[in-house]
Design a protein around this motif. Structure first.
Motif, short mmCIF file in Angstrom:
data_model
loop_
_atom_site.label_atom_id
_atom_site.label_comp_id
_atom_site.label_asym_id
_atom_site.label_seq_id
_atom_site.Cartn_x
_atom_site.Cartn_y
_atom_site.Cartn_z
N ILE A 145 -12.75 -100.55 74.81
CA ILE A 145 -11.81 -101.55 74.24
C ILE A 145 -11.77 -101.07 72.55
CG2 ILE A 145 -11.84 -104.02 73.62
CD1 ILE A 145 -13.61 -104.50 76.17
N LYS A 146 -10.70 -101.34 72.35
CA LYS A 146 -10.26 -100.67 70.82
C LYS A 146 -9.58 -102.11 70.37
CE LYS A 146 -11.84 -96.61 70.40
NZ LYS A 146 -12.88 -96.02 69.18
N THR A 147 -9.51 -102.04 68.80
CA THR A 147 -8.76 -102.99 68.06
C THR A 147 -7.62 -102.42 67.73
OG1 THR A 147 -10.92 -104.05 67.42
CG2 THR A 147 -9.03 -104.50 66.08
N ARG A 148 -6.41 -103.12 67.67
CA ARG A 148 -5.01 -102.85 67.14
C ARG A 148 -5.18 -102.12 65.70
NH1 ARG A 148 -0.90 -107.61 66.71
NH2 ARG A 148 -2.48 -108.24 65.28
N GLY A 149 -4.59 -100.98 65.52
CA GLY A 149 -4.79 -100.20 64.49
C GLY A 149 -5.68 -99.01 64.51
N GLN A 150 -6.71 -99.28 65.36
CA GLN A 150 -7.73 -98.11 65.56
C GLN A 150 -7.00 -96.80 66.14
OE1 GLN A 150 -10.98 -100.14 67.64
NE2 GLN A 150 -12.15 -99.91 65.68
N GLN A 151 -8.03 -95.80 66.37
CA GLN A 151 -7.60 -94.55 66.99
C GLN A 151 -8.41 -94.17 68.12
OE1 GLN A 151 -9.94 -91.74 66.74
NE2 GLN A 151 -8.42 -90.15 67.72
N VAL A 152 -7.99 -93.55 69.14
CA VAL A 152 -8.74 -93.38 70.38
C VAL A 152 -8.56 -92.06 70.97
CG1 VAL A 152 -6.96 -94.14 72.13
CG2 VAL A 152 -9.53 -94.31 72.42
N THR A 153 -9.65 -91.20 71.37
CA THR A 153 -9.57 -90.14 72.02
C THR A 153 -10.21 -90.06 73.61
OG1 THR A 153 -9.99 -88.94 69.85
CG2 THR A 153 -10.43 -87.60 71.85
N LEU A 154 -9.18 -89.63 74.44
CA LEU A 154 -9.82 -89.79 75.71
C LEU A 154 -9.71 -88.14 75.97
CD1 LEU A 154 -7.24 -92.31 76.82
CD2 LEU A 154 -9.42 -92.59 75.97
N PRO B 276 -9.58 -73.66 74.77
CA PRO B 276 -9.44 -72.47 75.70
C PRO B 276 -10.21 -72.48 77.22
CG PRO B 276 -10.35 -72.00 73.54
CD PRO B 276 -10.11 -73.74 73.60
N ASN B 277 -11.14 -73.34 77.49
CA ASN B 277 -11.54 -73.72 78.56
C ASN B 277 -10.65 -74.52 79.72
OD1 ASN B 277 -12.11 -76.16 77.58
ND2 ASN B 277 -14.12 -76.43 78.10
N TYR B 278 -9.51 -74.99 78.99
CA TYR B 278 -8.45 -75.88 79.61
C TYR B 278 -8.94 -77.22 79.73
CZ TYR B 278 -6.80 -71.15 80.79
OH TYR B 278 -6.32 -69.95 80.71
N SER B 279 -9.96 -77.67 79.16
CA SER B 279 -10.08 -79.01 79.02
C SER B 279 -9.26 -79.65 77.96
CB SER B 279 -11.66 -79.60 78.65
OG SER B 279 -11.89 -78.80 77.51
N SER B 280 -9.20 -80.94 77.97
CA SER B 280 -8.12 -81.43 77.00
C SER B 280 -8.40 -82.87 76.51
CB SER B 280 -6.95 -81.65 78.09
OG SER B 280 -5.83 -82.45 77.25
N GLU B 281 -7.83 -83.30 75.54
CA GLU B 281 -7.79 -84.67 74.69
C GLU B 281 -6.64 -85.03 74.73
OE1 GLU B 281 -11.79 -83.89 71.72
OE2 GLU B 281 -9.82 -84.09 70.91
N LEU B 282 -6.59 -86.40 74.75
CA LEU B 282 -5.52 -87.34 74.20
C LEU B 282 -5.68 -88.18 73.12
CD1 LEU B 282 -2.69 -88.76 74.83
CD2 LEU B 282 -3.67 -90.25 76.35
N ASN B 283 -4.85 -88.07 71.97
CA ASN B 283 -5.30 -88.95 70.99
C ASN B 283 -4.10 -89.90 70.86
OD1 ASN B 283 -7.74 -87.29 69.82
ND2 ASN B 283 -6.35 -85.78 69.97
N VAL B 284 -4.63 -91.26 70.58
CA VAL B 284 -3.54 -92.11 70.07
C VAL B 284 -3.96 -92.76 68.90
CG1 VAL B 284 -2.13 -94.08 70.89
CG2 VAL B 284 -3.34 -92.47 72.44
N ASN B 285 -2.98 -92.73 67.92
CA ASN B 285 -3.25 -93.40 66.42
C ASN B 285 -2.63 -94.77 66.44
OD1 ASN B 285 -4.71 -91.24 65.50
ND2 ASN B 285 -2.74 -89.95 64.99
N ALA B 286 -3.16 -95.33 65.38
CA ALA B 286 -2.53 -96.69 65.19
C ALA B 286 -2.16 -97.50 66.54
CB ALA B 286 -1.20 -96.53 64.15
#
Lengths: 116, 114
Positions: free
Chosen positions: A12-21, A70-80
């Protein structure tokens, strides 16, 4: 089991925050894609990474960004973060991409994001 | 533009009855077609796929689907439904350009009556 693992499972995040999955691909897969699935809808393609570079993007704004390591793992970042970003975020892995591949895309269990 | 239509938002069947879920696609080239299933709170599980060859495709859990190019359809069938089949079913088309992406339909929710 698809061999694709995602974390965290819920947050759970607050509006305006950033998140990394985060996503760990199936062994041997060098391509990762991210999808957003809003409640009651089918998944929508966000973008795809192949060999650490973004090589395809859906209709999502630039505040959605990603990385592939390089190990093919990944992140999704969503700002604001916005309220409408509340959704299930699915990671999918495959080997090869585009016309060079005829392979299946395997999905993880997803990360549930709630923006309040 | 590529798209997938699933005309039935929700279907209810009795356990043991046969099932057919409809799917129509719009895609200019030879399609790569998929059916995925999603149980509540879960990710997507691949049921079956069509890339080429035999137009009748067998999948897991006793499901099959038939590709009909003339009708732009890829309907999913099962001869006898089990209560555990209750879930959301997504038909999808794979778009292959310089990269892969999968375009999903809106889904059909299946309920099974004991």
């Amino acid at each position: 089991e698809t061999g694709v693992t995602q974390s965290p499972t819920h947050l759970i995040k607050t509006r305006g925050q950033q998140v990394t999955l985060r996503c760990s691909s199936q062994s041997g897969h060098n391509t990762v894609s991210w999808y957003q699935q809003a409640l009651g809808q089918g998944p929508q393609f966000i973008f795809q990474y192949y060999r650490e570079e973004e090589n395809g993007r859906g209709n999502f704004p630039p505040r959605f960004s990603g990385l592939q390591f390089p190990n093919y793992s990944s992140e999704l970042n969503v700002n604001a973060l916005e309220l409408d970003d509340s959704a299930l975020y699915l990671c999918a892995s495959s080997f090869g991409t585009g016309t060079r591949s005829g392979n299946t895309i395997y999905f993880g269990e997803g990360s549930w994001l709630t923006v309040v | 533009a590529q798209s997938v239509t699933q005309p039935d938002i929700h279907i209810t069947v009795s356990e043991g009855a046969s099932l057919e879920l409809r799917c129509n696609y719009s895609y200019g080239a030879t399609p790569y077609l998929f059916w995925y299933v999603q149980s509540p709170g879960q990710g997507l599980q691949l049921l079956l796929k069509y890339f080429s060859g035999d137009t009748l495709v067998q999948g897991i859990k006793g499901f099959e689907a038939e590709f009909k190019r003339s009708q732009s359809s890829f309907n999913l069938r099962k001869p006898s439904v089990h209560w555990s089949d209750a879930a959301e079913y997504f038909c999808a088309v794979g778009v292959k350009t310089s990269y892969d992406k999968v375009i999903f339909g809106p889904g059909t929710s299946l309920s099974v009556i004991p």
